[in-house]
Design a protein around this motif. Sequence first.
Motif, short mmCIF file in Angstrom:
data_model
loop_
_atom_site.label_atom_id
_atom_site.label_comp_id
_atom_site.label_asym_id
_atom_site.label_seq_id
_atom_site.Cartn_x
_atom_site.Cartn_y
_atom_site.Cartn_z
N HIS A 1 6.93 1.24 1.94
CA HIS A 1 6.31 1.32 3.27
C HIS A 1 5.29 0.18 3.26
O HIS A 1 4.42 0.15 2.36
CB HIS A 1 5.65 2.69 3.45
N LEU A 2 5.41 -0.74 4.20
CA LEU A 2 4.54 -1.92 4.20
C LEU A 2 3.08 -1.54 3.93
O LEU A 2 2.53 -0.65 4.59
CB LEU A 2 4.64 -2.62 5.57
N HIS A 3 2.48 -2.20 2.96
CA HIS A 3 1.07 -1.97 2.67
C HIS A 3 0.43 -3.24 2.15
O HIS A 3 1.08 -4.06 1.50
CB HIS A 3 0.88 -0.82 1.66
N TRP A 4 -0.84 -3.38 2.44
CA TRP A 4 -1.64 -4.53 2.02
C TRP A 4 -2.68 -4.04 1.03
O TRP A 4 -3.38 -3.05 1.30
CB TRP A 4 -2.33 -5.15 3.23
N HIS A 5 -2.78 -4.72 -0.08
CA HIS A 5 -3.83 -4.41 -1.05
C HIS A 5 -5.06 -5.25 -0.67
O HIS A 5 -4.98 -6.48 -0.65
CB HIS A 5 -3.40 -4.82 -2.46
N VAL A 6 -6.16 -4.61 -0.39
CA VAL A 6 -7.43 -5.30 -0.13
C VAL A 6 -8.30 -5.06 -1.35
O VAL A 6 -8.68 -3.91 -1.63
CB VAL A 6 -8.11 -4.75 1.15
N MET A 7 -8.54 -6.13 -2.10
CA MET A 7 -9.18 -5.98 -3.40
C MET A 7 -10.43 -6.85 -3.49
O MET A 7 -10.44 -8.00 -3.02
CB MET A 7 -8.20 -6.38 -4.51
N GLY A 8 -11.46 -6.29 -4.12
CA GLY A 8 -12.69 -7.05 -4.26
C GLY A 8 -13.65 -6.33 -5.18
O GLY A 8 -13.34 -5.31 -5.79
N GLY A 9 -14.85 -6.91 -5.28
CA GLY A 9 -15.88 -6.32 -6.13
C GLY A 9 -15.87 -6.88 -7.53
O GLY A 9 -16.66 -6.46 -8.38
N THR A 10 -14.99 -7.83 -7.81
CA THR A 10 -14.94 -8.50 -9.10
C THR A 10 -14.25 -9.84 -8.90
O THR A 10 -13.63 -10.07 -7.86
CB THR A 10 -14.17 -7.66 -10.14
N ARG A 11 -14.36 -10.74 -9.88
CA ARG A 11 -13.68 -12.04 -9.79
C ARG A 11 -12.21 -11.85 -10.15
O ARG A 11 -11.89 -11.32 -11.21
CB ARG A 11 -14.36 -13.04 -10.75
#
Length: 114
Positions: free
Chosen positions: A99-109
């Motif tokens: 099922h189409l999904h986007w990973h939004v990742m952050g908080g680290t390099r």
Amino acid sequence: MSDHCLFCRIVAGEIPAEVVRRENGMVAFNDINPKTPVHVLVIPERHVDSLAGVEGLTPEERSDMLAFIAAVARDHDLEGTGYRVTTNHGEDGRQSVHHLHWHVMGGTRMSDMM
Ligand code: 5GP
Ligand code: ZN
């Protein structure tokens, strides 16, 4: 809606998830196995299998989806430090939920790898 699709079941509330934002037919919830301090999945409520099926969404849904992804990053105060948005398709892309999904990742390099 597919009865057998995990993320459709999250949309329907049949499987619990930590929903962090929901509007305009889009839902954002925390990844169950976060790879980074912020790891949110963004999905359209309407089922399409992956980005390869994006034409199954209306032009308005596609546009809302992009604005929604940016809003999720803003909600998590990631604009200053930066973030990464990815989507996986197929075997080489290591897509595991269809099922189409986007990973939004952050908080680290992030690593250089992806
Ligand atoms: P993919 O590998 O398909 O790009 O990403 C699927 C993502 O869904 C993985 O990061 C995985 O941790 C996440 N995931 C799998 N099952 C569940 C679940 O039941 N709830 C939530 N919140 N995330 C899940
Ligand atoms: Zn689905």
